[in-house]
Design a protein around this motif. Structure first.
Motif, PDB file in Angstrom:
ATOM      1  N   ALA A  58       3.983  -4.458   1.004  1.00  0.00           N
ATOM      2  CA  ALA A  58       4.402  -4.769  -0.091  1.00  0.00           C
ATOM      3  C   ALA A  58       2.533  -3.551  -1.002  1.00  0.00           C
ATOM      4  O   ALA A  58       2.937  -3.006  -2.148  1.00  0.00           O
ATOM      5  CB  ALA A  58       3.036  -5.287  -0.306  1.00  0.00           C
ATOM      6  N   TYR A  59       2.329  -2.430  -0.048  1.00  0.00           N
ATOM      7  CA  TYR A  59       1.521  -1.314  -0.338  1.00  0.00           C
ATOM      8  C   TYR A  59       2.428  -0.475  -1.017  1.00  0.00           C
ATOM      9  O   TYR A  59       1.839   0.205  -2.214  1.00  0.00           O
ATOM     10  CB  TYR A  59       0.662  -0.951   1.043  1.00  0.00           C
ATOM     11  CG  TYR A  59       0.153   0.440   0.514  1.00  0.00           C
ATOM     12  CD1 TYR A  59      -1.066   0.632   0.163  1.00  0.00           C
ATOM     13  CD2 TYR A  59       1.154   1.479   1.197  1.00  0.00           C
ATOM     14  CE1 TYR A  59      -0.898   1.557  -0.319  1.00  0.00           C
ATOM     15  CE2 TYR A  59       0.623   3.019   1.032  1.00  0.00           C
ATOM     16  CZ  TYR A  59      -0.820   2.955  -0.106  1.00  0.00           C
ATOM     17  OH  TYR A  59      -1.249   4.004  -0.418  1.00  0.00           O
ATOM     18  N   GLN A  60       3.459  -0.439  -0.189  1.00  0.00           N
ATOM     19  CA  GLN A  60       4.820   0.821  -0.776  1.00  0.00           C
ATOM     20  C   GLN A  60       5.285   0.322  -2.273  1.00  0.00           C
ATOM     21  O   GLN A  60       5.269   1.070  -3.289  1.00  0.00           O
ATOM     22  CB  GLN A  60       5.764   0.425   0.017  1.00  0.00           C
ATOM     23  CG  GLN A  60       5.260   1.637   1.443  1.00  0.00           C
ATOM     24  CD  GLN A  60       7.100   1.736   2.546  1.00  0.00           C
ATOM     25  OE1 GLN A  60       7.657   0.703   1.742  1.00  0.00           O
ATOM     26  NE2 GLN A  60       6.845   2.266   3.414  1.00  0.00           N
ATOM     27  N   LYS A  61       5.337  -1.371  -3.059  1.00  0.00           N
ATOM     28  CA  LYS A  61       5.258  -1.400  -3.755  1.00  0.00           C
ATOM     29  C   LYS A  61       4.273  -1.533  -4.490  1.00  0.00           C
ATOM     30  O   LYS A  61       4.938  -1.213  -6.209  1.00  0.00           O
ATOM     31  CB  LYS A  61       5.858  -2.720  -3.774  1.00  0.00           C
ATOM     32  CG  LYS A  61       6.584  -3.837  -5.184  1.00  0.00           C
ATOM     33  CD  LYS A  61       6.677  -5.307  -4.838  1.00  0.00           C
ATOM     34  CE  LYS A  61       7.417  -6.057  -6.026  1.00  0.00           C
ATOM     35  NZ  LYS A  61       7.466  -7.313  -5.864  1.00  0.00           N
ATOM     36  N   GLN A  62       3.691  -1.448  -4.221  1.00  0.00           N
ATOM     37  CA  GLN A  62       2.565  -1.522  -5.457  1.00  0.00           C
ATOM     38  C   GLN A  62       2.102   0.074  -5.432  1.00  0.00           C
ATOM     39  O   GLN A  62       1.550   0.053  -6.769  1.00  0.00           O
ATOM     40  CB  GLN A  62       0.850  -1.781  -4.821  1.00  0.00           C
ATOM     41  CG  GLN A  62      -0.225  -1.109  -5.411  1.00  0.00           C
ATOM     42  CD  GLN A  62      -1.667  -2.000  -4.658  1.00  0.00           C
ATOM     43  OE1 GLN A  62      -1.395  -2.583  -3.956  1.00  0.00           O
ATOM     44  NE2 GLN A  62      -2.814  -1.439  -4.779  1.00  0.00           N
ATOM     45  N   GLN A  63       2.080   1.104  -4.421  1.00  0.00           N
ATOM     46  CA  GLN A  63       1.792   2.536  -4.845  1.00  0.00           C
ATOM     47  C   GLN A  63       3.486   3.060  -6.247  1.00  0.00           C
ATOM     48  O   GLN A  63       3.571   4.109  -7.101  1.00  0.00           O
ATOM     49  CB  GLN A  63       2.223   3.605  -4.109  1.00  0.00           C
ATOM     50  CG  GLN A  63       1.102   2.821  -2.404  1.00  0.00           C
ATOM     51  CD  GLN A  63      -0.240   3.692  -3.628  1.00  0.00           C
ATOM     52  OE1 GLN A  63      -0.116   4.749  -4.182  1.00  0.00           O
ATOM     53  NE2 GLN A  63      -1.211   2.835  -3.538  1.00  0.00           N
TER      54      GLN A  63
END
Length: 289
Positions: A58-63
């Motif tokens: 989820a963090y990578q998608k946000q970045q």
């Protein structure tokens, strides 16, 4: 089946149920059943790393979304296109877009050269003649100049200077008759060894000047003592030297002999002040070079 046997079986079942229920109830103590879900003891999961992997994805998608739009944040990515704020508005300290009428002024500011300019101080130069007004009055100048009668003329010389051939000297002087006569430079050498100087070199505040007299006289006194001198009118070719001698801090003078021997003398402050006083008085009285 006999009635008494059925009764015993039912009694045994009831006893068994009464025995097992308290044990099952211990897995969820009564003290926790009424607690809110937010304060119950956490449930241990068999694979906690899976939750970590989900959070990382989820963090990578946000970045990745931020890379496509640097001004997007976690809240904006969840909003619909209609709900997202206008990106031209102020973000942090970012200014609003300027009206079209301000663009020429902005372009002018952007086109200016703001590079630093290195200022190199101008190197010192040798003294050169400058026509400048006399700064002292006649009375103050006469206080540093001697006046002697020479027939029908009055001679102005620095105080303490003498024209006796038995004195070493270097000074300016002039005569006044019906009009001011030319300013003159006099050099006197007196010693027991002949020098036969033909040139005078000066180092004035670190700069070099040279003076070559056109005529020179010499003689003997008291047996072996030698005197030599030159006494000539100052010309326009000598103006830079004259200005340097009367505006400097220190002077080293070398009488250069024909045999390569030099007589070196450092002029005193009194001699330099005498040169300046005579020159200013000469100009004040209307003299020209």
């Amino acid at each position: 089946m006999p009635m008494n046997r059925i009764t015993r079986i039912i009694a045994l079942l009831l006893f068994t149920i009464a025995t097992i229920l308290p044990v099952v109830a211990q897995d969820h103590p009564e003290s926790e059943r009424d607690y809110d879900a937010s304060i119950r003891r956490p449930i241990r999961r068999l694979h906690p790393e899976r939750e970590r992997e989900k959070a990382m994805k989820a963090y990578q998608k946000q970045q990745a979304a931020k890379a496509d739009d640097p001004w997007a944040d976690s809240t904006a990515t969840k909003m619909s296109a209609k709900e997202q704020p206008d990106k031209r508005r102020v973000v942090g300290r970012r200014a609003q877009p300027q009206p079209a009428t301000d663009k020429p002024d902005l372009q002018e500011l952007l086109n200016k050269d703001y590079s630093l300019v290195q200022i190199v101080p101008e190197a010192d130069k040798p003294y050169a003649w400058v026509d400048e007004p006399v700064q002292s009055g006649e009375d103050s100048l006469l206080a540093r100049v001697s006046r002697t009668a020479q027939g029908a003329a009055i001679r102005y010389m620095p105080k303490g200077a003498s024209m006796e051939n038995t004195k070493n000297a270097f000074y300016l002087y002039f005569d006044e008759r019906a009009a001011i006569e030319p300013l003159r430079l006099r050099v006197q050498y007196y010693a027991d060894d002949p020098l036969d100087f033909n040139r005078i070199d000066f180092e004035i505040d670190g700069y070099e000047y040279s003076y070559t007299p056109a005529h020179k006289r010499s003689g003997h006194v008291y047996g072996r003592m030698i005197w030599e001198n030159s006494d000539e009118a100052v010309t326009t070719a000598d103006k830079d030297l004259l200005y340097a001698l009367t505006h400097c801090q220190w002077v080293r003078m070398s009488l250069v002999g024909r045999e390569g021997v030099s007589h070196v003398k450092l002029l005193s402050d009194e001699q330099i002040q005498g040169l300046r006083a005579v020159l200013q008085l000469y100009l004040l009285k209307g003299g020209r070079i």
